[in-house]
Scaffold this motif. Structure first.
Motif, PDB file in Angstrom:
ATOM      1  N   ARG A  59      40.502  36.247  54.507  1.00  0.00           N
ATOM      2  CA  ARG A  59      40.649  34.956  53.843  1.00  0.00           C
ATOM      3  C   ARG A  59      40.760  33.821  54.857  1.00  0.00           C
ATOM      4  O   ARG A  59      40.919  34.066  56.046  1.00  0.00           O
ATOM      5  N   PHE A 182      31.394  37.455  48.002  1.00  0.00           N
ATOM      6  CA  PHE A 182      32.579  36.755  48.525  1.00  0.00           C
ATOM      7  C   PHE A 182      33.064  37.315  49.858  1.00  0.00           C
ATOM      8  O   PHE A 182      33.924  36.730  50.500  1.00  0.00           O
ATOM      9  N   GLN A 220      36.006  51.419  53.244  1.00  0.00           N
ATOM     10  CA  GLN A 220      35.845  50.233  52.396  1.00  0.00           C
ATOM     11  C   GLN A 220      35.311  50.618  51.035  1.00  0.00           C
ATOM     12  O   GLN A 220      35.527  49.930  50.046  1.00  0.00           O
ATOM     13  N   PRO A 290      39.440  48.557  42.422  1.00  0.00           N
ATOM     14  CA  PRO A 290      39.299  47.093  42.337  1.00  0.00           C
ATOM     15  C   PRO A 290      38.228  46.663  41.341  1.00  0.00           C
ATOM     16  O   PRO A 290      37.114  47.172  41.356  1.00  0.00           O
ATOM     17  N   GLN A 292      38.028  43.016  40.387  1.00  0.00           N
ATOM     18  CA  GLN A 292      37.775  41.629  40.845  1.00  0.00           C
ATOM     19  C   GLN A 292      37.763  40.589  39.725  1.00  0.00           C
ATOM     20  O   GLN A 292      38.286  39.493  39.887  1.00  0.00           O
ATOM     21  N   ARG A 304      28.938  42.674  42.172  1.00  0.00           N
ATOM     22  CA  ARG A 304      29.733  43.909  42.161  1.00  0.00           C
ATOM     23  C   ARG A 304      28.948  45.078  41.581  1.00  0.00           C
ATOM     24  O   ARG A 304      29.355  46.230  41.656  1.00  0.00           O
ATOM     25  N   ASP A 330      42.376  45.069  42.507  1.00  0.00           N
ATOM     26  CA  ASP A 330      42.294  43.771  43.189  1.00  0.00           C
ATOM     27  C   ASP A 330      41.579  42.806  42.259  1.00  0.00           C
ATOM     28  O   ASP A 330      40.595  43.186  41.611  1.00  0.00           O
ATOM     29  N   PHE A 361      44.183  37.432  44.302  1.00  0.00           N
ATOM     30  CA  PHE A 361      43.924  36.467  45.377  1.00  0.00           C
ATOM     31  C   PHE A 361      43.180  35.267  44.831  1.00  0.00           C
ATOM     32  O   PHE A 361      42.326  35.407  43.952  1.00  0.00           O
ATOM     33  N   LYS A 362      43.464  34.092  45.430  1.00  0.00           N
ATOM     34  CA  LYS A 362      42.612  32.932  45.157  1.00  0.00           C
ATOM     35  C   LYS A 362      41.333  33.114  45.951  1.00  0.00           C
ATOM     36  O   LYS A 362      41.399  33.483  47.141  1.00  0.00           O
ATOM     37  N   SER A 364      38.546  32.554  48.420  1.00  0.00           N
ATOM     38  CA  SER A 364      38.583  31.833  49.680  1.00  0.00           C
ATOM     39  C   SER A 364      37.185  31.885  50.311  1.00  0.00           C
ATOM     40  O   SER A 364      36.689  32.980  50.587  1.00  0.00           O
TER      41      SER A 364
HETATM   42  N1  SAH Z   1      36.259  47.324  49.925  1.00  0.00           N
HETATM   43  C1  SAH Z   1      37.187  46.912  48.952  1.00  0.00           C
HETATM   44  C2  SAH Z   1      37.778  45.555  49.224  1.00  0.00           C
HETATM   45  C3  SAH Z   1      38.201  45.207  50.599  1.00  0.00           C
HETATM   46  S1  SAH Z   1      38.780  43.568  50.770  1.00  0.00           S
HETATM   47  C4  SAH Z   1      36.509  46.881  47.586  1.00  0.00           C
HETATM   48  O1  SAH Z   1      35.313  46.729  47.491  1.00  0.00           O
HETATM   49  O2  SAH Z   1      37.217  46.955  46.619  1.00  0.00           O
HETATM   50  C5  SAH Z   1      40.259  43.630  49.778  1.00  0.00           C
HETATM   51  C6  SAH Z   1      40.303  42.628  48.704  1.00  0.00           C
HETATM   52  O3  SAH Z   1      40.362  41.310  49.226  1.00  0.00           O
HETATM   53  C7  SAH Z   1      39.100  42.602  47.778  1.00  0.00           C
HETATM   54  O4  SAH Z   1      39.142  43.610  46.824  1.00  0.00           O
HETATM   55  C8  SAH Z   1      39.178  41.232  47.177  1.00  0.00           C
HETATM   56  O5  SAH Z   1      39.945  41.225  46.000  1.00  0.00           O
HETATM   57  C9  SAH Z   1      39.879  40.411  48.254  1.00  0.00           C
HETATM   58  N2  SAH Z   1      38.931  39.506  48.911  1.00  0.00           N
HETATM   59  C10 SAH Z   1      37.890  39.820  49.691  1.00  0.00           C
HETATM   60  N3  SAH Z   1      37.232  38.712  50.067  1.00  0.00           N
HETATM   61  C11 SAH Z   1      37.875  37.668  49.511  1.00  0.00           C
HETATM   62  C12 SAH Z   1      37.678  36.274  49.518  1.00  0.00           C
HETATM   63  N4  SAH Z   1      36.661  35.714  50.153  1.00  0.00           N
HETATM   64  N5  SAH Z   1      38.550  35.507  48.828  1.00  0.00           N
HETATM   65  C13 SAH Z   1      39.590  36.052  48.155  1.00  0.00           C
HETATM   66  N6  SAH Z   1      39.818  37.366  48.102  1.00  0.00           N
HETATM   67  C14 SAH Z   1      38.969  38.177  48.777  1.00  0.00           C
END
Ligand code: SAH
Ligand code: SF4
Ligand code: F3S
Length: 466
Positions: A59, A182, A220, A290, A292, A304, A330, A361-362, A364
């Motif tokens: 982020r 993202f 990942q 996750p 999202q 996704r 997530d 998460f917001k 980013s």
């Molecule tokens: N590989 C995992 C995620 C790894 S990153 C998957 O695909 O589920 C962990 C988490 O960070 C993600 O699931 C996402 O919710 C959050 N994340 C990743 N990039 C982000 C961004 N640019 N802004 C906000 N949250 C982010």
């Protein structure tokens, strides 16, 4: 001829780790390499010969955070520790590279996540030449050199926050091929390269022999594990998918009591993983999956590659295989273009699914990723409001879920004893809920039956059942 052993004084290293479990695993790995080079761990920068910052780029403000830590270290070095060396590793090191070294002149060594096996050599070169060292980039996927990137973790004490000797991480793959719009990870960790099953099983056996009871397999996208190994292979292999094959083989390691994995990507999640949960009691009754967002338009723009209905399908497979399955996820709020209505779909999903906990998460924007170029960015205030609403909803659900546990009998693997309150032990139920219990005898590493007596948002409390 007699050899006189050269007793050199130990060097001290401070390791600071940000980011995901892969970074924690990398820190353990680097620490183990450094222990082989006569280093011991310290918690004090004033006392450290080497400070190793293992950084995260997921982020905003990641680079800023690292630079501000480096600024404080410059002061510590000036006032207390003029010989301090500084190494920066992790995803910020990979993403910023030489630019970061230009911004912070006190970095002696910069090493990307694909090059951590070079750390001892870089330190030694820095010492002998006095020159700053940089190594970033990835292994050539063709040569599948991951086995050389990772030293075999064996007996190093996990000194990294959050891990115990009872519960250890094993990396199964590096990198990611998914390019969710993202996400910066494919840029900071490169393409997916899997380790072999034989190597993973051997590392697991070593860790179990040194006292580990629980192993978490890391990648990942663990579900796509091994697909790269299959490419071009003409060997008659198992009929199972590589990841499922891996689960059955690792679960066979004698002495291993619990096997977990993270992160599962719903796109590559197959019914045979759900079957593995019912076949292999060691897998427990918990998965992090996750999602999202709860809205299909947003998911599509995130790339996704699954719909909300397909996500529910996977939840159903798992609930059929293990009726008491617990879930976490997530979520991103304020993804570009997300409307109030689309966000409301995320709230409905969370309300209906009843996760044990969520990471929200917001959104980013990350430079270089597709979504950062989308023009319909959501204002910060809307992101904050949505995040608060989502966390408020989940807090209520988490408390309800935990309180539903009161009266249940659960199998708990105890991980550690509280430092502040001797005789209080913390462990995890099969559903991954944190539980505390009191005992006169040592519970660390033991699996016990426990009756849950109390619950709050963060943990359960229980009595041991004799
Ligand atoms: N590989 C995992 C995620 C790894 S990153 C998957 O695909 O589920 C962990 C988490 O960070 C993600 O699931 C996402 O919710 C959050 N994340 C990743 N990039 C982000 C961004 N640019 N802004 C906000 N949250 C982010
Ligand atoms: Fe990032 Fe998507 Fe890969 Fe996860 S699967 S690491 S979110 S690109
Ligand atoms: Fe952060 Fe890199 Fe992990 S960006 S989340 S440390 S893969």
């Amino acid at each position: 001829m007699t050899t006189i052993s050269n007793v050199t004084e130990k060097q001290k290293v401070l390791v600071e780790t940000w980011g995901c479990q892969m970074n924690v695993a990398d820190s353990e790995n680097m620490l183990e390499m450094l222990e082989g080079e006569n280093y011991v761990l310290t918690n004090d920068a004033e006392d450290a010969d080497l400070v190793l910052l293992n950084t995260c780029h997921i982020r905003e403000k990641a680079t800023h955070k690292v630079l501000s830590r480096l600024g404080r270290l410059r002061e510590t070095a000036k006032n207390h520790n003029p010989n301090m060396k500084i190494a920066v590793a992790g995803c910020v090191a990979q993403a910023e590279g030489k630019k970061l070294m230009d911004q912070a002149k006190n970095i002696d060594i910069l090493v990307g996540p694909g090059k951590i096996s070079e750390l001892p050599e870089l330190i030694s070169k820095n010492k002998t030449t006095g020159k700053r060292q940089l190594s970033v980039g990835f292994r050539d996927p063709e040569t599948k050199k991951i086995n050389k990137t990772y030293s075999q973790s064996t007996t190093a004490k996990p000194a990294i926050a959050g891990k115990t000797e009872i519960s250890r991480y094993v990396n199964i793959a590096q990198g990611c091929n998914n390019f969710c719009t993202f996400c910066v990870v494919p840029f900071t960790r490169g393409r997916e390269i899997s380790r072999t099953i034989r190597e993973i099983v051997s590392e697991t056996s070593n860790l179990v022999a040194s006292g580990a009871k629980e192993i978490t397999l890391l990648g990942q996208n663990v579900n796509s594990y091994g697909l790269d190994l299959l490419q071009g292979s003409t060997e008659e292999g198992s009929l199972r998918e590589p990841f499922v094959d891996l689960l059955y083989q690792v679960a066979d390691v004698p002495g291993l009591e619990r096997l977990r994995f993270t992160t599962s990507n719903p796109h590559d999640f197959s019914p045979s993983i759900a079957t593995a949960f019912s076949d292999l009691p060691k897998l427990g009754k918990y998965i992090h999956l996750p999602v999202q967002s709860g809205n299909d338009v947003v998911l599509e723009r995130m790339k996704r590659k699954v719909t909300v209905a397909e996500y529910w399908e996977r939840i159903d497979w798992l609930r059929k295989a293990v009726p008491e399955m617990a879930f976490s996820t997530d979520l991103i709020v304020g993804f570009p273009g997300e409307t109030d209505e689309q966000f409301a779909d995320t709230l409905s999903l969370v309300e209906k699914l009843r996760y044990s906990f969520i990471y929200a998460f917001k959104y980013s924007p990350r430079s270089g990723t597709a979504a950062a170029r989308f023009t319909d960015q959501v204002p910060e205030e809307a992101k904050t409001e949505r995040l608060n609403a989502l966390n408020l909803l989940q807090d209520r659900i988490t408390i309800e879920q935990n309180q539903n546990e009161i009266g249940n009998h659960r199998e708990v693997l105890f991980h550690y004893e509280s430092k502040k309150e001797p005789g209080v032990f913390y462990g995890r139920t099969e559903q991954f809920r944190l539980l505390r219990a009191q005992s006169e005898s040592d519970l660390v590493g033991k699996t016990m039956n426990v009756r849950v007596t109390e619950a709050n948002k963060t943990a359960l409390v229980g009595d041991l059942i004799p």
